[in-house]
Each structure stands twice: as structure tokens, then as C-alpha cells.
Design a protein around this motif. Structure first.
Motif, short mmCIF file in Angstrom:
data_model
loop_
_atom_site.label_atom_id
_atom_site.label_comp_id
_atom_site.label_asym_id
_atom_site.label_seq_id
_atom_site.Cartn_x
_atom_site.Cartn_y
_atom_site.Cartn_z
N SER A 151 0.83 -1.21 0.00
CA SER A 151 0.00 0.00 0.00
C SER A 151 0.86 1.26 0.00
CB SER A 151 -0.92 0.01 1.22
OG SER A 151 -0.16 0.15 2.41
N VAL A 154 -1.14 8.13 0.78
CA VAL A 154 -1.47 9.19 -0.17
C VAL A 154 -1.55 10.52 0.57
CG1 VAL A 154 -3.13 10.00 -1.88
CG2 VAL A 154 -2.75 7.52 -1.56
N GLN A 156 -2.28 14.50 0.71
CA GLN A 156 -3.10 15.52 0.05
C GLN A 156 -2.94 16.84 0.80
OE1 GLN A 156 -6.81 13.48 -2.02
NE2 GLN A 156 -6.98 13.27 0.20
N SER A 164 -3.68 3.80 1.37
CA SER A 164 -4.44 3.38 0.19
C SER A 164 -5.06 1.99 0.34
CB SER A 164 -3.53 3.39 -1.04
OG SER A 164 -2.47 2.44 -0.88
N ASP A 217 -9.41 -2.02 -0.18
CA ASP A 217 -8.87 -0.98 -1.06
C ASP A 217 -9.50 0.34 -0.66
OD1 ASP A 217 -8.14 0.73 -3.07
OD2 ASP A 217 -8.84 -0.55 -4.72
N ASN A 218 -8.69 1.27 -0.18
CA ASN A 218 -9.21 2.55 0.32
C ASN A 218 -9.10 3.66 -0.72
OD1 ASN A 218 -10.39 4.10 2.39
ND2 ASN A 218 -8.40 4.93 3.00
N THR A 219 -8.94 3.29 -1.98
CA THR A 219 -8.85 4.32 -3.03
C THR A 219 -10.18 4.54 -3.74
OG1 THR A 219 -8.16 2.68 -4.69
CG2 THR A 219 -6.41 3.81 -3.44
N GLN A 220 -11.08 3.58 -3.66
CA GLN A 220 -12.37 3.71 -4.35
C GLN A 220 -13.38 4.48 -3.49
OE1 GLN A 220 -12.60 2.69 -7.56
NE2 GLN A 220 -10.42 2.23 -7.27
N THR A 222 -12.81 6.31 -0.48
CA THR A 222 -11.77 6.81 0.42
C THR A 222 -12.34 7.23 1.77
OG1 THR A 222 -10.55 7.63 -1.50
CG2 THR A 222 -9.88 8.45 0.66
#
Length: 263
Positions: A151, A154, A156, A164, A217-220, A222
Motif C-alpha cells: 500500500s 497518499v 493531500q 491506500s 482498497d481505500n482508493t475507491q 476513500t
């Protein structure tokens, strides 16, 4: 004069013993279920209808219309410690239905208890009718959340940073005290973990251990946190367990909230 005092004392002791012996105990042998049926005595059945662990509510259905219960107390099941006085009122005099209600202090909600109602028979006989009251469900929950090996963190500038992907491992031990019970995940912020052996809940069990392992999955979808709430309910009330893990720290994933709430 001394002889008279001894005679009076002996008579009083015998009278007290006779009075005590005249009270018949009718015990609950059905366990900690919601409904208890009695083979004899003034009460045909008792039904626990509590929605909240602090508010005991038991309906007492008389064997005949002439039977009645006057007052009741709540005690711990094992030690017999007094817990609370129960207020007994008429619900439907046509069918001899009474209602016993009591406020349960915090220290006794997770303890097995018994309601003891003082009741009269058709011919004036006195009875103590016992109804077992289960403790609110006991939840012992161990859960870990770690970043997946591959992972990323990310970063920001205008919003929260996050991991992620992460892996969840959960071991959930539940003592419901009776089979008339159920558990479910009530809050997950859109992240389904299948905490009950891959399912969202389980019902009709006394005690059990549930396992779950899942990569997310923490990107879809979030999220800044992993937020999971489990609630179990039996005849006596509800217990809620809350766990919150922060996903916004690059150093790792930390448990920031861990609560057990008896409702």
C-alpha cells in the motif's frame, strides 16, 4: 416470669418459622430465555420484554384471574445480592396480566439476575415466583488494522491524507446468555468486513466466536477512518461495541476509539 419469657420467645420463633415455611418458591428452570412457563403456582408464564438493559420489563401472566402479584425485587442470580425494587402494576385485569418494571444500576446490567415476585394463590397461598433475567450481551472484541504490504500513503494538501489499502483481522467473542438473541454490524461507513464469519450478523446463539480477515482498497471509497459498530441484543437489553481506527497517519494505523456501551 422467666419461664413466661422463654415460652413467648419460643412461640414467636415457631410462628416465624411457620410463616416462612408457608411461602412456596416457584423456580425458573427454563434458563435465561425470554419466555418462562411454570408447571404450577399462581403464574402461568413470565415474558421479558426489555428493550434497554437499564430498564427491566417483565409481564406476569396469572394462572387464573384471581391470582395476583403484589410486589417484586431483582437480585443477582449467583450471590443473591439485592439489585432493585420492581414496581408491579395491572396491565389487563380481565386476564390477570401484571407488569413488573425496574431500573437496573450500571454495575448490574452485565450480570445475570432474577426477578422474584411475591404472589397470592386462589386460596390465599403465598408464593415467590422466580424469573431468570439474562445479563446484557457481553462482547469481547479484538481487532487489528494494518497497512497492506504494497500500500501507499497518499498525501493531500487540501484534504486528509490516507493509507491506500489496509488489512483487517477481527476476533469477536460474544456471550449472549440465551439463544433468544442476535448480533449485527450496525455501522461500517460503507466498508463491509463480514465480522460474523463472513456475514453481517448472527442470531439464535448463546455464545460463539467469530473470525474475519479482509483486505480493503481505500482508493475507491476513500475514508479517513475504519469505523465499525457491532450491536448484540437479548431479552434483557442491548450491548454496542465501537471501534475506530485512524487512516490519516503515515506512521501507522492507530486505534483511536474503543467503547462498550450498554443500552
Amino acid at each position: 416470669m422467666k419461664k413466661t419469657n422463654v415460652t413467648v420467645a419460643l412461640f414467636a420463633a415457631l410462628s416465624a418459622t411457620s410463616s416462612f415455611a408457608s411461602i412456596t418458591n416457584i423456580y425458573d428452570i427454563d434458563g435465561y430465555e425470554r419466555v418462562t412457563r411454570y408447571a404450577n403456582g399462581p403464574i402461568a408464564s413470565s415474558v421479558i420484554t426489555s428493550e434497554l438493559a437499564h430498564n427491566l420489563n417483565v409481564y406476569l401472566h396469572s394462572s387464573t384471574r384471581t391470582n395476583g402479584c403484589n410486589y417484586a425485587n431483582v437480585y443477582t442470580e449467583i450471590e443473591g445480592t439485592f439489585v432493585a425494587h420492581a414496581h408491579v402494576t395491572d396491565v389487563d385485569s380481565r386476564y390477570g396480566i401484571k407488569q413488573a418494571t425496574a431500573l437496573i444500576p450500571d454495575e448490574y446490567v452485565a450480570v445475570n439476575k432474577r426477578l422474584v415476585a411475591s404472589c397470592d394463590g386462589e386460596n390465599g397461598e403465598q408464593y415467590n415466583v422466580h424469573a431468570k433475567v439474562p445479563a446484557a450481551p457481553i462482547i469481547d472484541w479484538n481487532m487489528t488494522v494494518e497497512p497492506e504490504v504494497d500500500s501507499e500513503f497518499v498525501r493531500q494538501t487540501n484534504s486528509y491524507s490516507y493509507h491506500s489499502a489496509y488489512k483487517v483481522q477481527s476476533t469477536l467473542r460474544v456471550e449472549n446468555q440465551s439463544t433468544d438473541s442476535y448480533c449485527q454490524t450496525v455501522t461500517d461507513r460503507g466498508v463491509y468486513l463480514g465480522l460474523f464469519n463472513g456475514q453481517g450478523g448472527a442470531s439464535k446463539f448463546n455464545s460463539n466466536v467469530f473470525f474475519a480477515t479482509k483486505s480493503v482498497d481505500n482508493t475507491q471509497n476513500t475514508q479517513p477512518v475504519v469505523y465499525q459498530t457491532v450491536e448484540c441484543q437479548n431479552a434483557a437489553g442491548r450491548t454496542k461495541a465501537v471501534k475506530v481506527f485512524s487512516l490519516t497517519d503515515s506512521a501507522g494505523i492507530e486505534l483511536i476509539e474503543d467503547h462498550i456501551i450498554y443500552k
